[in-house]
Design a protein around this motif. Structure first.
Motif, short mmCIF file in Angstrom:
data_model
loop_
_atom_site.label_atom_id
_atom_site.label_comp_id
_atom_site.label_asym_id
_atom_site.label_seq_id
_atom_site.Cartn_x
_atom_site.Cartn_y
_atom_site.Cartn_z
N GLY A 1 0.83 -1.19 0.00
CA GLY A 1 0.00 0.00 0.00
C GLY A 1 0.86 1.24 0.00
N LEU B 1 -7.95 1.99 3.78
CA LEU B 1 -6.68 1.48 4.26
C LEU B 1 -6.83 0.94 5.68
CD1 LEU B 1 -4.39 4.45 3.13
CD2 LEU B 1 -4.63 2.23 1.98
N ARG C 1 -3.05 -1.42 2.29
CA ARG C 1 -4.28 -2.05 1.81
C ARG C 1 -4.30 -3.54 2.16
NH1 ARG C 1 -2.66 1.19 -2.61
NH2 ARG C 1 -3.99 3.04 -2.82
#
Length: 330
Positions: free
Chosen positions: A194, A242, A280
């Protein structure tokens, strides 16, 4: 399960754990139910014989497309409800009746006032929020709404579940003391996928980041708190797509004693022993460690945890709901 005839008003499936909140949830559910019926709603009452039966009833009710599934109980019961409503489009209402109530606390749902919580349901204001999804070592998948715990905190939960005496909060407190006296380094490996973490003391992250070190605990937050208001992931935002990761490196007992009170204020993230990041997807492995989320054991590491954007439609106070989209018409 009681299924009254539906009238012209909204219909709610009401899932209750009567033993939540030291057996106070039944009374809370009755008060909330009276308020919902007074508003013109009809209710299907769902009380399972155990967690598996409650999940079966909830899934069956959601398949019948009620106007909302209303969970009356603690975060564990809400966790059961999430397995039923996630991704379904059926809104989830919450009437808090547990000891921690971290879901309700995060979204401003009234605690200790069943009538006010019922009014939030009937008002119908919806907030689309993210959920976490975890796949554990046995391949099972679970949704969670608050914080996933792995390490010292999950070892405390393991010990609490093995104890038969005393009852209530004291059993948990004794488990904390026993695990504290048994504190040891826990070797963890975490892989993050992420964006880079925001800058700040102790922040790490970025695509492909690998963290390998001995830790006290690793907590993955969709929301900020667990354990009845402990702000373990104080900057978590359940609408950003997230997950927030908080890792406390292994430290001596005397240092942990000084750090522990700061978790209630969320200021622990500024200490050098703590690292934070956002991702993520987070892959976590550590030998012999179970993971817990929303108060319940989900399984054993290794685990893969992902953020699932807008997976839940949640009934919240009107001021917390998303504003209406501008149609563009003048």
């Amino acid at each position: 399960m009681t299924s009254p005839r539906r009238g012209a008003g909204p219909h709610y499936a009401m899932l209750t754990n009567p033993y939540s909140g030291h057996n106070k949830a039944r009374d809370i559910a009755e008060r909330a139910g009276r308020r919902l019926r007074a508003s013109g709603a009809s209710i299907t009452e769902l009380i399972g014989d155990d967690a598996d039966d409650a999940l079966r009833l909830a899934r069956k009710a959601v398949a019948e497309r009620p106007d909302a599934l209303v969970a009356t109980g603690g975060d564990g019961l809400i966790g059961i409800a999430l397995q039923s409503v996630a991704g379904s489009g059926v809104p989830l209402g919450i009437v808090p009746a547990g000891t921690g109530n971290d879901h309700a606390r995060e979204y401003g749902i009234p605690i200790g006032d069943p009538e006010a919580a019922a009014d939030v349901v009937t008002a119908g204001a919806v907030m689309d929020v993210d959920l976490g999804r975890v796949r554990t070592a046995d391949g099972a998948e679970h949704w969670f709404g608050t914080v996933l715990a792995a390490g010292f905190d999950s070892l405390v939960s393991d010990r609490t579940n093995r104890m038969t005496w005393p009852h209530g909060r004291m059993r948990y407190n004794l488990a904390i003391l026993a695990e504290f006296l048994n504190l040891r380094p826990l070797p963890f490996r975490l892989v993050l996928d992420g964006p880079a973490a925001e800058s700040g003391a102790g922040a790490v992250g970025g695509p492909g980041t690998v963290i390998e070190e001995d830790v006290v605990l690793a907590a993955v937050g969709n929301t900020r708190s667990y354990g009845g208001g402990m702000l373990i992931c104080p900057d978590a935002d359940p609408t950003d797509g997230l997950l927030d990761l908080t890792v406390i490196r292994y430290i001596p007992r005397r240092t942990l004693v000084r750090l522990f009170p700061t978790v209630f204020r969320g200021t622990h993230v500024h200490r050098s022993e703590v690292t934070t990041s956002r991702a993520r997807r987070i892959d976590i492995s550590s030998p012999g460690i179970n993971v817990y989320a929303d108060g319940d054991r989900l399984g054993r590491l290794p685990a893969v945890i992902t953020a699932e954007p807008r997976a839940l439609r949640l009934l919240v106070p009107a001021e917390r709901a998303a504003p209406a989209q501008d149609s563009g018409e003048s």
